[in-house]
Design a protein around this motif. Structure first.
Motif, PDB file in Angstrom:
ATOM      1  N   ARG A 180       0.837  -1.209   0.000  1.00 49.69           N
ATOM      2  CA  ARG A 180       0.000   0.000   0.000  1.00 49.69           C
ATOM      3  C   ARG A 180       0.870   1.256   0.000  1.00 49.69           C
ATOM      4  NH1 ARG A 180      -2.991  -3.025   3.719  1.00 49.69           N
ATOM      5  NH2 ARG A 180      -2.380  -1.770   5.542  1.00 49.69           N
ATOM      6  N   VAL A 181       1.941   1.234   0.774  1.00 44.13           N
ATOM      7  CA  VAL A 181       2.828   2.391   0.826  1.00 44.13           C
ATOM      8  C   VAL A 181       3.513   2.592  -0.518  1.00 44.13           C
ATOM      9  CG1 VAL A 181       4.840   3.410   1.946  1.00 44.13           C
ATOM     10  CG2 VAL A 181       3.228   2.071   3.304  1.00 44.13           C
ATOM     11  N   ILE A 182       4.043   1.508  -1.078  1.00 47.79           N
ATOM     12  CA  ILE A 182       4.779   1.601  -2.348  1.00 47.79           C
ATOM     13  C   ILE A 182       3.879   2.102  -3.467  1.00 47.79           C
ATOM     14  CG2 ILE A 182       5.978   0.260  -4.115  1.00 47.79           C
ATOM     15  CD1 ILE A 182       6.869  -1.627  -1.787  1.00 47.79           C
ATOM     16  N   TYR A 188       5.832   8.411  -2.365  1.00 50.26           N
ATOM     17  CA  TYR A 188       7.276   8.388  -2.131  1.00 50.26           C
ATOM     18  C   TYR A 188       7.984   7.695  -3.282  1.00 50.26           C
ATOM     19  CZ  TYR A 188       5.277   9.332   2.404  1.00 50.26           C
ATOM     20  OH  TYR A 188       4.532   9.882   3.417  1.00 50.26           O
ATOM     21  N   SER A 189       9.254   8.003  -3.425  1.00 47.03           N
ATOM     22  CA  SER A 189      10.091   7.352  -4.428  1.00 47.03           C
ATOM     23  C   SER A 189      11.489   7.188  -3.860  1.00 47.03           C
ATOM     24  CB  SER A 189      10.140   8.180  -5.719  1.00 47.03           C
ATOM     25  OG  SER A 189      10.673   9.476  -5.456  1.00 47.03           O
ATOM     26  N   PRO A 211      13.191  11.909  -0.961  1.00 49.22           N
ATOM     27  CA  PRO A 211      11.803  11.621  -1.320  1.00 49.22           C
ATOM     28  C   PRO A 211      11.319  10.275  -0.792  1.00 49.22           C
ATOM     29  CG  PRO A 211      13.235  11.095  -3.165  1.00 49.22           C
ATOM     30  CD  PRO A 211      14.118  11.691  -2.093  1.00 49.22           C
ATOM     31  N   GLU A 212      12.191   9.526  -0.098  1.00 49.83           N
ATOM     32  CA  GLU A 212      11.784   8.189   0.345  1.00 49.83           C
ATOM     33  C   GLU A 212      11.510   8.094   1.845  1.00 49.83           C
ATOM     34  OE1 GLU A 212      15.169   5.054   0.887  1.00 49.83           O
ATOM     35  OE2 GLU A 212      15.679   6.236  -0.888  1.00 49.83           O
ATOM     36  N   THR A 213      11.695   9.189   2.581  1.00 54.35           N
ATOM     37  CA  THR A 213      11.436   9.149   4.015  1.00 54.35           C
ATOM     38  C   THR A 213       9.935   9.241   4.263  1.00 54.35           C
ATOM     39  OG1 THR A 213      13.549  10.223   4.451  1.00 54.35           O
ATOM     40  CG2 THR A 213      11.955  10.152   6.253  1.00 54.35           C
ATOM     41  N   ILE A 214       9.385   8.173   4.808  1.00 58.01           N
ATOM     42  CA  ILE A 214       7.936   8.098   5.044  1.00 58.01           C
ATOM     43  C   ILE A 214       7.556   8.798   6.337  1.00 58.01           C
ATOM     44  CG2 ILE A 214       5.991   6.498   5.357  1.00 58.01           C
ATOM     45  CD1 ILE A 214       7.766   4.425   3.781  1.00 58.01           C
ATOM     46  N   PHE A 215       8.401   8.653   7.343  1.00 62.29           N
ATOM     47  CA  PHE A 215       8.177   9.367   8.597  1.00 62.29           C
ATOM     48  C   PHE A 215       9.526   9.714   9.189  1.00 62.29           C
ATOM     49  CE2 PHE A 215       7.375   9.640  13.229  1.00 62.29           C
ATOM     50  CZ  PHE A 215       6.447  10.680  13.206  1.00 62.29           C
ATOM     51  N   ARG A 216       9.647  10.944   9.668  1.00 68.27           N
ATOM     52  CA  ARG A 216      10.902  11.426  10.223  1.00 68.27           C
ATOM     53  C   ARG A 216      10.641  12.268  11.465  1.00 68.27           C
ATOM     54  NH1 ARG A 216      13.597  14.314   5.766  1.00 68.27           N
ATOM     55  NH2 ARG A 216      11.961  13.600   4.365  1.00 68.27           N
ATOM     56  N   ALA A 265      12.695   2.299   1.104  1.00 62.15           N
ATOM     57  CA  ALA A 265      13.530   1.136   0.812  1.00 62.15           C
ATOM     58  C   ALA A 265      13.156  -0.049   1.691  1.00 62.15           C
ATOM     59  CB  ALA A 265      15.008   1.490   1.002  1.00 62.15           C
ATOM     60  N   GLU A 266      12.824   0.228   2.941  1.00 58.50           N
ATOM     61  CA  GLU A 266      12.421  -0.843   3.851  1.00 58.50           C
ATOM     62  C   GLU A 266      11.141  -1.512   3.372  1.00 58.50           C
ATOM     63  OE1 GLU A 266      10.842  -1.457   8.437  1.00 58.50           O
ATOM     64  OE2 GLU A 266      12.040   0.322   7.956  1.00 58.50           O
ATOM     65  N   MET A 267      10.228  -0.753   2.806  1.00 57.00           N
ATOM     66  CA  MET A 267       8.973  -1.320   2.329  1.00 57.00           C
ATOM     67  C   MET A 267       9.225  -2.268   1.149  1.00 57.00           C
ATOM     68  SD  MET A 267       6.660  -0.154   4.392  1.00 57.00           S
ATOM     69  CE  MET A 267       7.962  -0.386   5.621  1.00 57.00           C
ATOM     70  N   TYR A 268      10.150  -1.911   0.263  1.00 62.36           N
ATOM     71  CA  TYR A 268      10.509  -2.823  -0.832  1.00 62.36           C
ATOM     72  C   TYR A 268      11.120  -4.109  -0.289  1.00 62.36           C
ATOM     73  CZ  TYR A 268       9.674   0.541  -4.606  1.00 62.36           C
ATOM     74  OH  TYR A 268       9.084   1.394  -5.506  1.00 62.36           O
ATOM     75  N   LEU A 269      11.963  -3.985   0.726  1.00 61.56           N
ATOM     76  CA  LEU A 269      12.588  -5.169   1.318  1.00 61.56           C
ATOM     77  C   LEU A 269      11.555  -6.044   2.024  1.00 61.56           C
ATOM     78  CD1 LEU A 269      15.730  -3.339   2.705  1.00 61.56           C
ATOM     79  CD2 LEU A 269      15.762  -5.134   0.953  1.00 61.56           C
ATOM     80  N   THR A 270      10.596  -5.420   2.690  1.00 61.83           N
ATOM     81  CA  THR A 270       9.533  -6.174   3.352  1.00 61.83           C
ATOM     82  C   THR A 270       8.652  -6.875   2.325  1.00 61.83           C
ATOM     83  OG1 THR A 270       9.518  -4.704   5.279  1.00 61.83           O
ATOM     84  CG2 THR A 270       7.509  -5.969   4.857  1.00 61.83           C
ATOM     85  N   ARG A 271       8.314  -6.172   1.255  1.00 60.61           N
ATOM     86  CA  ARG A 271       7.476  -6.800   0.223  1.00 60.61           C
ATOM     87  C   ARG A 271       8.205  -7.961  -0.440  1.00 60.61           C
ATOM     88  NH1 ARG A 271       4.976  -3.313  -4.755  1.00 60.61           N
ATOM     89  NH2 ARG A 271       7.110  -3.548  -5.568  1.00 60.61           N
ATOM     90  N   ALA A 272       9.503  -7.794  -0.673  1.00 62.41           N
ATOM     91  CA  ALA A 272      10.284  -8.873  -1.280  1.00 62.41           C
ATOM     92  C   ALA A 272      10.318 -10.097  -0.377  1.00 62.41           C
ATOM     93  CB  ALA A 272      11.710  -8.391  -1.563  1.00 62.41           C
TER      94      ALA A 272
END
Length: 452
Positions: A251-253, A258-259, A273-278, A350-357
């Motif tokens: 859902r996030v990706i 974000y990119s 552009p990839e920081t979802i929460f800071r 990047a973490e979301m891509y790793l989690t989805r993978a």
């Protein structure tokens, strides 16, 4: 986020607080005001929400403490802690005492911020219908995220024994103004805490907008729909609920908000552009405690956490992540947190891509993309050689290389049943002790095994 916008946001928040409080300079101190009178207007609730964010950004929470506790607890001499703080040295050596002030303040500041969120949630009837969902969502995000961090650190992991029987942390869901004996809460079970976390974050995702805008600036320093989904992905992954973790990450990706930054270095700038929460830090407010302990002295840090060749050798020769370090006084330091006033990244795309993978691989699915495509997306950005096939070990290694020093080390070791050196994931000393101060003042609390 550039410096101008950061200062604009800070100035706007201060201006809001001054405007809100300007006509109250002669009232009684807050602690002596009746609770029924403390939150009378929407403005009062908004001010309290700002206070909850301020608590969340504390150096013992997402201002750095949660991250370095997670990494130092899970470290097997990938780094050496060379500082003078005995409290952090205890965490790194896995010899934490019940009087450790860092872990004590993690607990105290966590519950303090939760209490502020509880105050916001208790006064939603003072908020206009137009703003109520957003404010409720933000408060639930703060509360859910912090209970997740507390239960991970101070209780057994989800896959260690029986979550419905293992003691977690006390759930306090209503405001506390004056502490009495009635506030001596026993520890809820791990399962009960996770249920509350999921309830808060699921509702937060449904209530929050896609972005939070302040004037002309869009800020990832405030809770959004994607921020809630990203933390949900972490929660589900920790529970080994792979389908739900996959779907939350997806859902996030696919939101398109974000990119990936064009370079690995750019991922750790305020404009990433990839920081979802800071956590927003300026030269006027806030502290980046990851800079304090991880950065070298020339980069305004203390130079306490020193990266060892053992870890750097995990990177391929052409992987730019393997050179994203600085050297000072013959010691090596990560360059992720070189900016003294840089924002603190809590969760990245990047973490979301790793989690989805990982979850797609475990489930033999390809929701959003194949595991190989997601992993190579991350590796291509790092200039690492693309893989032709991928297995679970390769994905877990990629998480370690990409997310190093961002707080996920011990969480990943525990959920995968790994080890810290020869220490098993479910060893007593990989769970923080309940602070002695809490044991002394709350007789309903039971200490964790292995601590006197």
């Amino acid at each position: 986020m550039n410096t101008y916008i950061k200062h604009w946001l800070f100035a706007g928040a201060v201006s809001f607080l001054v405007t809100a409080c300007g006509n109250r300079l002669n009232v009684e101190p807050t602690q002596s005001v009746e609770q029924s009178q403390a939150l009378n207007t929407e403005q009062d609730v908004r001010i309290t929400l700002v206070g909850a964010y301020d608590g969340l950004s504390d150096v013992n929470l997402y201002g750095g403490g949660i991250q370095y506790i997670g990494d130092l607890t899970g470290d097997n001499r990938d780094v050496v802690f060379g500082g003078t703080y005995s409290t952090l040295d205890e965490i790194w050596r896995k010899t934490v005492t019940t009087s450790n002030t860092v872990t004590r303040d993690f607990w105290l500041d966590g519950y303090n911020a939760i209490n502020r969120a509880n105050n916001v949630l208790s006064a939603l009837d003072k908020v206009s219908q137009a703003n109520r969902n957003n404010i409720e969502g933000q408060a639930r995000f703060i509360r859910g995220a912090l209970y997740f961090e507390l239960v991970k650190a101070f209780a057994k992991s989800w896959n260690d024994g029986t979550p419905t029987a293992n003691p977690g942390v006390p759930l306090v869901l209503t405001p506390t103004s004056v502490v009495t004996d009635a506030d001596s809460r026993a520890r809820n079970t791990v399962a009960e805490v996770y249920t509350q976390v999921l309830d808060d974050l699921t509702k937060a995702e449904s209530l929050l907008p896609q972005t939070q805008s302040y004037g002309s600036a869009v800020s990832s320093g405030f809770a959004t729909k994607d921020a809630a989904a990203a933390i949900l992905a972490r929660v589900y992954l920790q529970q080994q609920n792979f389908a739900s973790a996959r779907d939350a990450a997806n859902r996030v990706i696919t939101s398109g908000t974000y990119s990936l930054a064009s370079t690995f270095a750019d991922a750790f700038t305020d404009a990433s552009p990839e920081t979802i929460f800071r956590i927003i830090v300026t030269d006027q407010d806030g502290t980046n405690d990851l800079n304090t302990f991880y950065a070298s002295v020339p980069n305004q840090g203390r130079g306490d956490v020193r990266v060892q060749p053992k870890f750097r050798q995990l990177y391929e020769a052409n992987d730019v992540r393997g050179s994203f370090f600085s050297t000072a006084n013959q010691n090596t330091f990560t360059s992720k947190f070189n900016d003294l006033y840089g924002d603190v990244p809590v969760v990245r795309l990047a973490e979301m891509y790793l989690t989805r993978a990982e979850t797609n691989l475990r489930l033999n699915t390809a929701v959003g993309a194949t595991p190989l495509a997601d992993i190579n997306l991350i590796r291509n950005r790092a200039k690492a050689t693309p893989l032709t096939t991928v297995d679970l070990a390769a994905i877990l290694l990629e998480r370690r290389l990409e997310l190093a020093f961002e707080g996920q080390q011990i969480a990943d070791i525990k959920r995968t049943g790994g080890t810290v050196g020869t220490t098993a994931y479910n060893a007593n000393n990989l769970v923080l002790p309940i602070p002695q101060r809490e044991i002394d003042t709350n007789k309903a609390l039971v200490q964790n095994p292995g601590y006197n």
